[in-house]
Design a protein around this motif. Structure first.
Motif, short mmCIF file in Angstrom:
data_model
loop_
_atom_site.label_atom_id
_atom_site.label_comp_id
_atom_site.label_asym_id
_atom_site.label_seq_id
_atom_site.Cartn_x
_atom_site.Cartn_y
_atom_site.Cartn_z
N ILE A 1 -44.88 -59.38 49.84
CA ILE A 1 -44.34 -58.17 50.30
C ILE A 1 -43.52 -58.28 51.28
N LYS A 2 -43.97 -58.93 52.63
CA LYS A 2 -43.13 -59.30 53.53
C LYS A 2 -41.70 -60.05 53.19
N ARG A 3 -41.64 -60.90 52.32
CA ARG A 3 -40.45 -61.50 51.96
C ARG A 3 -39.52 -60.37 51.30
N ILE A 4 -39.94 -59.55 50.41
CA ILE A 4 -39.49 -58.60 49.78
C ILE A 4 -38.80 -57.57 50.82
N TRP A 5 -39.57 -57.32 51.65
CA TRP A 5 -39.49 -56.05 52.71
C TRP A 5 -38.37 -56.80 53.62
N ALA A 6 -38.33 -57.98 53.95
CA ALA A 6 -37.54 -58.64 54.92
C ALA A 6 -36.06 -58.52 54.10
N THR A 7 -36.01 -59.03 52.90
CA THR A 7 -34.63 -59.04 52.14
C THR A 7 -34.06 -57.48 52.05
N PHE A 8 -35.10 -56.82 51.63
CA PHE A 8 -34.78 -55.23 51.45
C PHE A 8 -33.93 -54.63 52.79
N LEU B 1 -30.73 -69.18 50.61
CA LEU B 1 -32.23 -68.34 50.30
C LEU B 1 -33.18 -69.13 49.34
N ASN B 2 -32.54 -69.92 48.38
CA ASN B 2 -33.13 -70.74 47.54
C ASN B 2 -34.02 -71.67 47.98
N ALA B 3 -33.75 -72.18 49.43
CA ALA B 3 -34.39 -73.08 50.34
C ALA B 3 -35.32 -72.45 50.93
N THR B 4 -35.53 -71.15 50.71
CA THR B 4 -36.77 -70.35 51.64
C THR B 4 -37.83 -70.15 50.73
N PRO B 5 -39.06 -69.72 51.07
CA PRO B 5 -39.91 -69.34 50.23
C PRO B 5 -39.81 -68.11 49.21
N LEU B 6 -38.71 -67.53 49.47
CA LEU B 6 -38.29 -66.52 48.70
C LEU B 6 -38.00 -66.80 47.13
N SER B 7 -38.55 -65.97 46.07
CA SER B 7 -38.41 -66.52 45.05
C SER B 7 -37.33 -65.59 44.20
N ALA B 8 -36.96 -65.88 43.05
CA ALA B 8 -35.60 -65.14 42.40
C ALA B 8 -36.04 -63.77 42.23
N THR B 9 -37.48 -63.75 41.73
CA THR B 9 -37.92 -61.99 41.22
C THR B 9 -37.98 -61.41 42.67
N GLU B 10 -38.36 -61.88 43.80
CA GLU B 10 -38.50 -61.29 44.83
C GLU B 10 -37.18 -60.80 45.37
N PHE B 11 -36.16 -61.65 45.17
CA PHE B 11 -35.03 -61.32 45.83
C PHE B 11 -34.24 -60.12 44.94
N LEU B 12 -34.61 -60.28 43.74
CA LEU B 12 -34.01 -59.18 42.83
C LEU B 12 -34.54 -57.79 43.01
#
Length: 336
Positions: free
Chosen positions: A2-9, A176-187
């Protein structure tokens, strides 16, 4: 997660809000179109006679009257067309079938009055008159969903698809791919950010222009909001299909234009597709924007409820699911 999605959002939303020119354009363009078209088409209606003819009707001398536009409707669409006669969108509905020879005309319509006189003096068999009453729908009332829908389409497709391609070309996605953020979370973050922004912007534009124009609104604002949210989500999902692998901004722009211009022409943004070539009407059903505008106009002009626009909502849900699956499964951080 949730934190990763929120940060990208948050990062994407902040990027959009800081782009003053793009933000301003999203407000100025639709407002300018609404007020401009309201001014251009203000005053008396155009002196064009438009008659709806029930399919499989018999021949009649009136059908050969010059300067009258005839178009066919199915027997199932008679009730909906009668409502259009009441709103002055159609001047007359003519049913020449042997078992139900009759016509509908608005007793308050000038065009309807003259058409009725022409019909009575055409020399054909007498028809049973059906009177319809109702206030005229202004062109701006009909076209405002088209303007806002067009703005929504461009904002969703270019605001997500083009941006992701730019991220990929600049190497931002590779980092971004080098971070823990997944493709699903990014999208998910990209979808949520754009969805929130376009819904807020469109709501503000509609509310602001409605204060001055007083649009016809027969249905529920909540149903209209549902159509806005679902329609925006579908268009954003469509943009992911374009942005999944493309790394060239020029190619992305071309692909997005290939999608947007046919939708703008065939989805009923500026004019109704009724009476057009049946093939074009069928092609228009492949566009998400067609179903968005159809549902929005049914709510605003006809007072349609959720059950009445159920077909359009189901089509949008199916399209959104299909586009989302294709875009997610084919998404790549880089094209290498």
């Amino acid at each position: 997660m949730i934190k990763r999605i929120w940060a990208t959002f948050y990062a994407r939303s902040l990027e959009f809000l800081r782009d003053r020119s793009t933000l301003g354009w999203n407000f100025i363009l639709p407002m300018a179109l609404v007020f401009g078209l309201a001014f251009v088409f203000s005053g008396d209606g155009q002196p064009l006679f438009k008659v709806a003819l029930v399919a499989q009707s018999a021949d009649h001398p009136f059908r050969h009257t010059e300067h009258v536009e005839f178009y066919e409707v199915t027997p199932d669409a008679v009730e909906a067309t009668v409502r259009k006669v009441g709103r002055h969108q159609v001047d007359m509905l003519l049913d020449l079938r042997a078992e139900s020879a009759r016509y509908w005309v608005n007793s308050d319509s000038q065009n309807g009055y003259f058409l009725e006189k022409l019909l009575q003096h055409s020399g054909g068999s007498a028809l049973q008159a059906q009177s319809v009453q109702g206030a005229e729908i202004r062109y701006v009332d009909w076209v405002v969903p088209g303007i806002l829908g067009m703005n929504l389409m461009f904002s969703c497709l270019f605001g997500v698809g083009f941006v992701i391609v730019r991220y990929r070309k600049s190497g931002y996605l590779k980092r971004l791919n080098a971070t823990p953020l997944s493709a699903t979370e990014f999208l998910l973050a990209q979808i949520a950010s754009r969805l929130a922004l376009v819904v807020v912007v469109t709501t503000i534009v509609f509310t602001g222009t409605n204060l001055f124009m007083h649009f016809t609104m027969e249905g529920s604002y909540w149903n209209l909001l549902l159509v806005l949210v679902l329609g925006a989500f579908t268009l954003i999902a469509l943009s992911l299909v374009v942005a999944a692998r493309v790394s060239s901004e020029e190619l992305a722009g071309g692909l997005l234009n290939v999608l947007t211009w046919p939708m703008m022409v065939l989805s009923g943004v500026w004019f109704s597709m009724e009476g057009t070539n049946p093939v074009m009407q069928w092609v228009s059903q492949l566009s998400p924007l067609t179903h968005i505008l159809s549902a929005a106009r049914a709510i605003m002009l006809d007072g349609a409820g959720l059950a009445d626009i159920g077909v359009q909502l189901l089509v949008l849900v199916a399209m959104a699911a299909l586009f989302l699956v294709i875009g997610t499964l084919s998404f790549k951080w880089t094209t290498e």
